[in-house]
Motif scaffolding. Structure first.
Motif, PDB file in Angstrom:
ATOM      1  N   LEU A 174      -3.093  -4.394 -12.045  1.00 41.26           N
ATOM      2  CA  LEU A 174      -2.438  -4.987 -10.884  1.00 41.26           C
ATOM      3  C   LEU A 174      -3.392  -5.017  -9.695  1.00 41.26           C
ATOM      4  N   LEU A 178      -4.720  -8.205  -7.400  1.00 38.80           N
ATOM      5  CA  LEU A 178      -4.418  -8.295  -5.975  1.00 38.80           C
ATOM      6  C   LEU A 178      -5.656  -8.219  -5.095  1.00 38.80           C
ATOM      7  N   GLN A 186      -0.445 -12.232  -3.307  1.00 39.29           N
ATOM      8  CA  GLN A 186      -0.077 -10.832  -3.495  1.00 39.29           C
ATOM      9  C   GLN A 186       1.438 -10.672  -3.507  1.00 39.29           C
ATOM     10  N   LEU A 190       3.622  -9.241  -6.703  1.00 39.07           N
ATOM     11  CA  LEU A 190       4.397  -8.021  -6.513  1.00 39.07           C
ATOM     12  C   LEU A 190       5.891  -8.287  -6.699  1.00 39.07           C
ATOM     13  N   ARG A 198       6.577  -1.735  -8.421  1.00 41.90           N
ATOM     14  CA  ARG A 198       6.238  -1.894  -7.007  1.00 41.90           C
ATOM     15  C   ARG A 198       6.192  -0.550  -6.306  1.00 41.90           C
ATOM     16  N   TRP A 201       3.022   1.232  -7.353  1.00 40.48           N
ATOM     17  CA  TRP A 201       1.848   0.632  -6.705  1.00 40.48           C
ATOM     18  C   TRP A 201       1.691   1.174  -5.284  1.00 40.48           C
ATOM     19  N   LYS A 202       2.773   1.206  -4.540  1.00 47.03           N
ATOM     20  CA  LYS A 202       2.705   1.697  -3.168  1.00 47.03           C
ATOM     21  C   LYS A 202       2.422   3.191  -3.112  1.00 47.03           C
TER      22      LYS A 202
END
Length: 229
Positions: A174, A178, A186, A190, A198, A201-202
């Motif tokens: 990912l 991005l 992006q 996402l 998600r 990822w954060k």
């Protein structure tokens, strides 16, 4: 036609973003190889592992196209000459990739500078073959996909593509997508990721990808700087 009656078309720009990953990595790899000090086996192993992952991802990407996109276009678009050209380009990329793999195996054994240069030259040839294919695919094939494939069929292509990513590499994959994407691109990718994806990822993915890039690319700064003196 009213907006409600206009048929939805595949969002083929997804493929352009995926291709940007292969363009970036194919440019980085010969530089990474040339930057490894003579005999530095641990660093050579690190770069060779990344190279093997890149080649596996590219091969899977092309296999998905061979097994999903080309048959549908053969059936519906009837441009046999163009599709034969795409298949020939895949075969040529496979050929030069085999040379890269063979030379990478030799380099891994010694991390010698001569073996490194032989590998880097093969990677330069690989990139030249790849870029011509990606350009042709975006210019000639993606418009046909938009015209002849349904949204459901295109989404199935994307799902097949994701099947090639190991679960423990999903955040890295990912991040690779991005990295150079526009804010709009992006947001699109996402939004298509599962909610838990998600969140991951954060929470950890961004840092994991940044750390991976630093570990892999960090030595390039010193190497490029030294080359410029």
């Amino acid at each position: 036609m009213s907006p409600s009656t206009i048929p939805e078309r595949p969002h083929t720009h997804e493929m352009v973003v995926v291709h940007s990953v292969f363009r970036r990595e194919s440019a980085l790899l010969p530089r990474l190889v040339r930057a490894v000090p003579d005999g530095a086996k641990a660093r050579a192993e690190q770069v060779a592992t990344h190279l093997a992952e890149y080649l596996a991802g590219l091969h899977h990407h092309h296999t998905v196209e061979d097994e999903t996109i080309w048959p549908l276009l053969h059936e519906r678009a009837a441009d046999g000459e163009l599709l034969a050209r795409m298949e020939e380009q895949h075969a040529e990329i496979d050929r030069v990739s085999e040379t890269v793999t063979d030379r990478a195996l030799q380099w891994r054994r010694t991390a010698g500078s001569t073996a490194a240069e032989h590998l880097a030259v093969a990677l330069d040839e690989h990139r030249a073959a790849l870029l011509g294919h990606l350009d042709d695919e975006e210019r000639l094939i993606l418009p046909l996909v938009a015209d002849y494939l349904t949204v459901a069929e295109w989404d199935a292509v994307g799902r097949r593509g994701m099947e090639g990513v190991p679960r423990d590499r999903l955040m890295i994959a990912l991040g690779a997508l991005l990295e150079e994407a526009t804010p709009q691109e992006q947001a699109y990718f996402l939004a298509r990721a599962p909610f838990i994806g998600r969140l991951l990822w954060k929470a950890v993915g961004r840092r994991q990808y940044a750390a991976s890039c630093r570990a892999l690319r960090g030595p390039l700064s010193a190497f490029d700087g030294g080359a410029g003196r």
